[in-house]
Motif scaffolding. Structure first.
Motif, PDB file in Angstrom:
ATOM      1  N   ALA A 161      -8.036  -1.981  -3.796  1.00  0.00           N
ATOM      2  CA  ALA A 161      -8.376  -1.352  -2.518  1.00  0.00           C
ATOM      3  C   ALA A 161      -7.214  -0.531  -1.984  1.00  0.00           C
ATOM      4  CB  ALA A 161      -8.774  -2.421  -1.502  1.00  0.00           C
ATOM      5  N   TRP A 162      -5.987  -0.912  -2.333  1.00  0.00           N
ATOM      6  CA  TRP A 162      -4.797  -0.178  -1.892  1.00  0.00           C
ATOM      7  C   TRP A 162      -4.483   1.031  -2.765  1.00  0.00           C
ATOM      8  CZ3 TRP A 162      -0.874  -4.728  -0.744  1.00  0.00           C
ATOM      9  CH2 TRP A 162      -1.284  -5.378   0.431  1.00  0.00           C
ATOM     10  N   GLY A 163      -5.233   1.192  -3.861  1.00  0.00           N
ATOM     11  CA  GLY A 163      -5.039   2.387  -4.671  1.00  0.00           C
ATOM     12  C   GLY A 163      -4.468   2.179  -6.054  1.00  0.00           C
ATOM     13  N   ALA A 164      -4.280   0.938  -6.502  1.00  0.00           N
ATOM     14  CA  ALA A 164      -3.775   0.705  -7.853  1.00  0.00           C
ATOM     15  C   ALA A 164      -4.712   1.367  -8.871  1.00  0.00           C
ATOM     16  CB  ALA A 164      -3.671  -0.788  -8.141  1.00  0.00           C
ATOM     17  N   ARG A 212       0.833  -1.199   0.000  1.00  0.00           N
ATOM     18  CA  ARG A 212       0.000   0.000   0.000  1.00  0.00           C
ATOM     19  C   ARG A 212       0.874   1.258   0.000  1.00  0.00           C
ATOM     20  NH1 ARG A 212      -5.250   0.426   2.322  1.00  0.00           N
ATOM     21  NH2 ARG A 212      -4.891  -1.546   3.400  1.00  0.00           N
ATOM     22  N   GLU A 213       1.977   1.200   0.777  1.00  0.00           N
ATOM     23  CA  GLU A 213       2.857   2.359   0.892  1.00  0.00           C
ATOM     24  C   GLU A 213       3.577   2.641  -0.422  1.00  0.00           C
ATOM     25  OE1 GLU A 213       1.653   0.760   4.569  1.00  0.00           O
ATOM     26  OE2 GLU A 213       2.800  -0.250   2.983  1.00  0.00           O
ATOM     27  N   LEU A 214       4.004   1.589  -1.114  1.00  0.00           N
ATOM     28  CA  LEU A 214       4.700   1.768  -2.382  1.00  0.00           C
ATOM     29  C   LEU A 214       3.755   2.340  -3.439  1.00  0.00           C
ATOM     30  CD1 LEU A 214       7.465   1.385  -3.630  1.00  0.00           C
ATOM     31  CD2 LEU A 214       6.806  -0.933  -4.277  1.00  0.00           C
ATOM     32  N   VAL A 231       2.851   8.802 -10.923  1.00  0.00           N
ATOM     33  CA  VAL A 231       3.093   7.581 -11.689  1.00  0.00           C
ATOM     34  C   VAL A 231       1.842   6.706 -11.627  1.00  0.00           C
ATOM     35  CG1 VAL A 231       4.545   5.528 -11.947  1.00  0.00           C
ATOM     36  CG2 VAL A 231       5.547   7.686 -11.140  1.00  0.00           C
ATOM     37  N   VAL A 232       1.433   6.161 -12.763  1.00  0.00           N
ATOM     38  CA  VAL A 232       0.289   5.256 -12.828  1.00  0.00           C
ATOM     39  C   VAL A 232       0.735   3.864 -12.395  1.00  0.00           C
ATOM     40  CG1 VAL A 232      -1.432   4.194 -14.336  1.00  0.00           C
ATOM     41  CG2 VAL A 232      -0.771   6.587 -14.690  1.00  0.00           C
ATOM     42  N   VAL A 233       0.049   3.269 -11.443  1.00  0.00           N
ATOM     43  CA  VAL A 233       0.432   1.978 -10.872  1.00  0.00           C
ATOM     44  C   VAL A 233      -0.480   0.879 -11.417  1.00  0.00           C
ATOM     45  CG1 VAL A 233       0.777   0.659  -8.758  1.00  0.00           C
ATOM     46  CG2 VAL A 233       1.245   3.116  -8.785  1.00  0.00           C
ATOM     47  N   VAL A 234       0.148  -0.113 -12.078  1.00  0.00           N
ATOM     48  CA  VAL A 234      -0.621  -1.177 -12.736  1.00  0.00           C
ATOM     49  C   VAL A 234      -0.031  -2.540 -12.369  1.00  0.00           C
ATOM     50  CG1 VAL A 234      -1.562  -2.036 -14.919  1.00  0.00           C
ATOM     51  CG2 VAL A 234      -1.039   0.402 -14.666  1.00  0.00           C
ATOM     52  N   PRO A 235      -0.440  -3.143 -11.266  1.00  0.00           N
ATOM     53  CA  PRO A 235       0.047  -4.483 -10.917  1.00  0.00           C
ATOM     54  C   PRO A 235      -0.556  -5.552 -11.831  1.00  0.00           C
ATOM     55  CG  PRO A 235      -0.855  -3.314  -9.001  1.00  0.00           C
ATOM     56  CD  PRO A 235      -1.300  -2.589 -10.219  1.00  0.00           C
TER      57      PRO A 235
END
Length: 372
Positions: free
Chosen positions: A133-136, A105-107, A116-120
């Motif tokens: 839920a963590w914000g991705a 979540r912190e990363l 930066v757009v985060v896409v796991p």
């Protein structure tokens, strides 16, 4: 679709013209492939797991020198130097950070705060729900047809599950190689598709010709899933190495793993302790043998033997099942143009179908299609 673009929530999120992603394949997704993909209007993703921190910085700058289009960097969330790599992504203004394992979540928050757009990437609905839920900002969901580490649920089953479970754009991976697949994914509710094997098999890919030829010659049945490499289900081409590992006993498997671990240690500069710690970190709760722990840590060297050195005998060639459907090596520009033309033609053909009137509830035990 209008003009020369196809806008979806994903294209609007990352700023590309087409809802296509070239995945971050180790030893494959380098500056040449990523920049060619980006210049073609898709999202290229640079693979960083097989690079040192300084190599990553140089690779990012090389991509930036080759294209002004958005691109991404794939990161290992569990890497010991993940913070340094995130610093590079942020400092160099990279548009997208993708992850093979769920970032914390912190990363996620740190990257998003920097724009930066985060896409796991995920392989199960619960993982998608967690990172969302963590914000991705979006997720890439890979079905069992996909190459490399993979699950057992097919894309056609997993994709609608994830689409229904999260409120962020979903990109579908596993089994895609053409415009028909893109339209099918959109019909399921996805906002785009990601392709690894299809981009590996382009003229812009730096993979040696002998290895590309091995992929092109493969049938769908030549792509297998084995746990013998690192204890986890791993989809790859069936090769002499895979056959040997599946026949091997514990002693011969351990000797093989030690030889490759020694080679990886010399190349990476890691100590034996670091190798073992990395291997144990990759266990994901599995009960692995010592040979599998070592192979888990140095699987990158097995991939390098094929993707860089051109070895087709003693190497690992991660592959999606779709390799059995691919028979040519277009440039990235040709591939992207072809996929989008096929998608356009498919949508037009669907638009020409006669409309079907709804069937009354009382008649649904005897379904009949009726044109207006």
């Amino acid at each position: 679709m209008s003009g020369g673009t196809l806008a979806t929530p994903f294209t609007e999120l990352v700023g590309v013209r087409y809802p296509l992603v070239q995945t971050g394949m180790g030893w494959v997704a380098g500056p040449r492939l990523v920049s060619a993909t980006a210049n073609a209007g898709a999202l290229g993703v640079l693979a960083s797991a097989t690079m040192t921190v300084e190599q990553l910085r140089a690779a990012v700058r090389e991509v930036k020198s080759r294209t002004d289009a958005p691109f991404g960097v794939n990161l290992r969330a569990d890497a010991g130097d993940a913070a340094e790599r995130v610093d590079i992504v942020i400092g160099e203004g990279v548009r997208v950070a993708s992850f093979a394992l769920a970032p914390s979540r912190e990363l996620i928050a740190r990257l998003k705060d920097a724009g930066v757009v985060v896409v796991p990437s995920v392989g199960a609905r619960r993982h998608a729900e967690k990172v969302a839920a963590w914000g991705a900002d979006a997720v890439i969901v890979q079905g069992g047809e996909g190459g490399g580490h993979t699950g057992s649920v097919a894309t056609t089953v997993l994709l609608p599950q994830v689409v229904d479970a999260v409120d962020v754009p979903v990109v579908a991976a596993g089994g895609f190689h053409d415009g028909r697949g893109l339209v099918a994914a959109l019909a399921y509710g996805a906002a785009g598709i990601a392709m690894g094997t299809r981009f590996l098999l382009t003229s812009d890919s730096t993979v040696p010709d002998a290895v590309k030829a091995r992929y092109l010659a493969a049938a769908v049945t030549d792509v297998t899933v084995t746990t013998k490499v690192d204890g986890l289900p791993h989809r790859m081409l069936r090769t002499e190495l895979v056959d040997a590992l599946e026949r091997s006993g514990r002693v011969s498997a351990l000797l093989f793993a030690l030889r490759h671990a020694a080679a990886f240690r010399r190349t990476s500069g890691m100590s034996w302790g670091q190798l073992i710690r990395d291997g144990l970190a990759m266990r994901h709760g599995k009960d692995l043998t010592w040979s599998q722990v070592l192979l888990a840590a140095n699987t990158p060297m097995l991939l390098k033997a094929s993707m860089v050195e051109g070895r087709t005998d003693l190497s690992v060639m991660a592959s999606g099942q779709v390799a059995g459907l691919i028979g040519d090596l277009p440039s990235c520009a040709e591939l992207v143009g072809r996929v989008m033309a096929e998608a356009r033609a498919t949508l037009e053909a669907l638009g020409d179908l006669p409309r079907v009137a709804p069937v009354p509830r009382e008649a649904r035990t005897h379904p009949v299609l009726r044109a207006d």
